[in-house]
Scaffold this motif. Sequence first.
Motif, mmCIF file in Angstrom:
data_model
loop_
_atom_site.group_PDB
_atom_site.id
_atom_site.type_symbol
_atom_site.label_atom_id
_atom_site.label_comp_id
_atom_site.label_asym_id
_atom_site.label_seq_id
_atom_site.Cartn_x
_atom_site.Cartn_y
_atom_site.Cartn_z
ATOM 1 N N PHE A 1 0.818 -1.211 0.000
ATOM 2 C CA PHE A 1 0.000 0.000 0.000
ATOM 3 C C PHE A 1 0.857 1.269 0.000
ATOM 4 C CE2 PHE A 1 -2.420 -3.369 2.103
ATOM 5 C CZ PHE A 1 -3.486 -3.475 1.212
ATOM 6 N N ILE A 2 1.881 1.252 -0.862
ATOM 7 C CA ILE A 2 2.739 2.416 -1.059
ATOM 8 C C ILE A 2 2.900 2.641 -2.559
ATOM 9 C CG2 ILE A 2 3.991 2.201 1.135
ATOM 10 C CD1 ILE A 2 6.254 0.778 -0.296
ATOM 11 N N SER A 3 3.367 3.821 -2.934
ATOM 12 C CA SER A 3 3.516 4.130 -4.364
ATOM 13 C C SER A 3 4.741 3.433 -4.950
ATOM 14 C CB SER A 3 3.640 5.638 -4.564
ATOM 15 O OG SER A 3 4.916 6.077 -4.149
ATOM 16 N N ASP A 4 4.728 3.310 -6.274
ATOM 17 C CA ASP A 4 5.879 2.742 -6.982
ATOM 18 C C ASP A 4 7.141 3.555 -6.684
ATOM 19 O OD1 ASP A 4 3.757 1.369 -8.101
ATOM 20 O OD2 ASP A 4 4.225 1.909 -10.170
ATOM 21 N N ARG A 5 6.987 4.859 -6.599
ATOM 22 C CA ARG A 5 8.136 5.731 -6.339
ATOM 23 C C ARG A 5 8.695 5.516 -4.945
ATOM 24 N NH1 ARG A 5 7.634 11.629 -8.802
ATOM 25 N NH2 ARG A 5 9.756 11.558 -8.008
ATOM 26 N N THR A 6 7.826 5.236 -3.985
ATOM 27 C CA THR A 6 8.294 4.939 -2.632
ATOM 28 C C THR A 6 9.043 3.619 -2.617
ATOM 29 O OG1 THR A 6 6.469 6.187 -1.659
ATOM 30 C CG2 THR A 6 7.585 4.607 -0.223
ATOM 31 N N VAL A 7 8.529 2.630 -3.342
ATOM 32 C CA VAL A 7 9.232 1.350 -3.467
ATOM 33 C C VAL A 7 10.607 1.597 -4.073
ATOM 34 C CG1 VAL A 7 9.262 -0.918 -4.604
ATOM 35 C CG2 VAL A 7 7.107 0.001 -3.697
ATOM 36 N N GLN A 8 10.657 2.380 -5.123
ATOM 37 C CA GLN A 8 11.922 2.689 -5.800
ATOM 38 C C GLN A 8 12.902 3.361 -4.834
ATOM 39 O OE1 GLN A 8 11.398 5.224 -9.194
ATOM 40 N NE2 GLN A 8 13.433 4.808 -9.988
ATOM 41 N N ALA A 9 12.402 4.278 -4.006
ATOM 42 C CA ALA A 9 13.268 4.965 -3.039
ATOM 43 C C ALA A 9 13.804 3.980 -1.999
ATOM 44 C CB ALA A 9 12.496 6.091 -2.354
ATOM 45 N N HIS A 10 12.940 3.102 -1.500
ATOM 46 C CA HIS A 10 13.390 2.093 -0.529
ATOM 47 C C HIS A 10 14.430 1.178 -1.168
ATOM 48 C CE1 HIS A 10 10.746 3.253 2.642
ATOM 49 N NE2 HIS A 10 9.639 2.824 2.073
ATOM 50 N N LEU A 11 14.175 0.758 -2.392
ATOM 51 C CA LEU A 11 15.106 -0.136 -3.086
ATOM 52 C C LEU A 11 16.451 0.556 -3.296
ATOM 53 C CD1 LEU A 11 15.700 -2.822 -4.431
ATOM 54 C CD2 LEU A 11 14.604 -1.963 -6.501
ATOM 55 N N ARG A 12 16.425 1.807 -3.671
ATOM 56 C CA ARG A 12 17.662 2.574 -3.854
ATOM 57 C C ARG A 12 18.447 2.632 -2.534
ATOM 58 N NH1 ARG A 12 15.521 6.529 -6.385
ATOM 59 N NH2 ARG A 12 14.946 7.710 -4.545
ATOM 60 N N ASN A 13 17.747 2.866 -1.422
ATOM 61 C CA ASN A 13 18.400 2.915 -0.113
ATOM 62 C C ASN A 13 18.977 1.555 0.275
ATOM 63 O OD1 ASN A 13 17.820 5.626 0.233
ATOM 64 N ND2 ASN A 13 15.917 5.224 1.334
ATOM 65 N N ILE A 14 18.234 0.495 0.004
ATOM 66 C CA ILE A 14 18.691 -0.865 0.308
ATOM 67 C C ILE A 14 19.979 -1.157 -0.457
ATOM 68 C CG2 ILE A 14 18.168 -3.331 0.019
ATOM 69 C CD1 ILE A 14 15.155 -2.495 0.353
ATOM 70 N N LEU A 15 19.961 -0.870 -1.754
ATOM 71 C CA LEU A 15 21.133 -1.135 -2.590
ATOM 72 C C LEU A 15 22.341 -0.335 -2.105
ATOM 73 C CD1 LEU A 15 19.464 -1.194 -6.126
ATOM 74 C CD2 LEU A 15 20.201 -3.161 -4.757
ATOM 75 N N ARG A 16 22.109 0.912 -1.717
ATOM 76 C CA ARG A 16 23.200 1.752 -1.218
ATOM 77 C C ARG A 16 23.752 1.190 0.087
ATOM 78 N NH1 ARG A 16 22.963 5.251 2.572
ATOM 79 N NH2 ARG A 16 20.716 5.501 2.431
ATOM 80 N N LYS A 17 22.873 0.829 1.012
ATOM 81 C CA LYS A 17 23.305 0.315 2.308
ATOM 82 C C LYS A 17 24.070 -1.000 2.181
ATOM 83 C CE LYS A 17 19.724 2.412 5.188
ATOM 84 N NZ LYS A 17 18.595 2.131 6.105
ATOM 85 N N LEU A 18 23.683 -1.821 1.218
ATOM 86 C CA LEU A 18 24.330 -3.121 1.043
ATOM 87 C C LEU A 18 25.448 -3.078 0.005
ATOM 88 C CD1 LEU A 18 21.174 -5.412 1.167
ATOM 89 C CD2 LEU A 18 22.781 -4.876 3.004
ATOM 90 N N ASN A 19 25.668 -1.900 -0.557
ATOM 91 C CA ASN A 19 26.716 -1.702 -1.568
ATOM 92 C C ASN A 19 26.522 -2.639 -2.764
ATOM 93 O OD1 ASN A 19 28.962 -0.337 -2.563
ATOM 94 N ND2 ASN A 19 30.379 -1.849 -1.750
ATOM 95 N N LEU A 20 25.290 -2.659 -3.277
ATOM 96 C CA LEU A 20 24.937 -3.490 -4.430
ATOM 97 C C LEU A 20 24.523 -2.594 -5.585
ATOM 98 C CD1 LEU A 20 22.839 -6.135 -2.471
ATOM 99 C CD2 LEU A 20 25.189 -6.405 -3.289
ATOM 100 N N LYS A 21 24.611 -3.113 -6.803
ATOM 101 C CA LYS A 21 24.335 -2.300 -7.993
ATOM 102 C C LYS A 21 22.891 -2.363 -8.494
ATOM 103 C CE LYS A 21 29.042 -2.430 -9.709
ATOM 104 N NZ LYS A 21 29.449 -1.055 -9.587
ATOM 105 N N ASN A 22 22.226 -3.504 -8.348
ATOM 106 C CA ASN A 22 20.871 -3.627 -8.885
ATOM 107 C C ASN A 22 20.111 -4.740 -8.174
ATOM 108 O OD1 ASN A 22 21.604 -6.142 -10.174
ATOM 109 N ND2 ASN A 22 22.579 -4.936 -11.782
ATOM 110 N N ARG A 23 18.837 -4.920 -8.544
ATOM 111 C CA ARG A 23 17.998 -5.889 -7.835
ATOM 112 C C ARG A 23 18.466 -7.319 -8.074
ATOM 113 N NH1 ARG A 23 12.800 -3.734 -8.825
ATOM 114 N NH2 ARG A 23 11.791 -5.345 -7.604
ATOM 115 N N SER A 24 19.087 -7.601 -9.201
ATOM 116 C CA SER A 24 19.642 -8.943 -9.424
ATOM 117 C C SER A 24 20.736 -9.244 -8.413
ATOM 118 C CB SER A 24 20.211 -9.076 -10.835
ATOM 119 O OG SER A 24 19.208 -8.923 -11.789
ATOM 120 N N HIS A 25 21.584 -8.257 -8.162
ATOM 121 C CA HIS A 25 22.632 -8.430 -7.157
ATOM 122 C C HIS A 25 22.018 -8.591 -5.774
ATOM 123 C CE1 HIS A 25 25.952 -6.369 -9.764
ATOM 124 N NE2 HIS A 25 25.527 -7.528 -10.261
#
Length: 74
Positions: A28-52
């Motif tokens: 129950f969140i927007s696509d953009r919010t999902v994108q922001a969370h995913l961007r933060n996750i990738l940054r925190k884990l030092n990963l490049k994309n969702r496959s990684h």
Amino acid sequence: MTLTNAEERVFFEVIQGFTNKEIGEHLFISDRTVQAHLRNILRKLNLKNRSHLVRFAFENGYKPQDQLENNQSD
């Protein structure tokens, strides 16, 4: 891993293979919010994309949320 609760929910949705749109509908969140969370996750884990991210999850023993809940009830 120090993710927020919201980031953890997105993390487990991503490793189950859901798209940003599907994750947004489930949580129950927007696509953009999902994108922001995913961007933060990738940054925190030092990963490049969702496959990684998916590879990271499985290499580190994380399982999709449904499997975790089913294993706990056994």
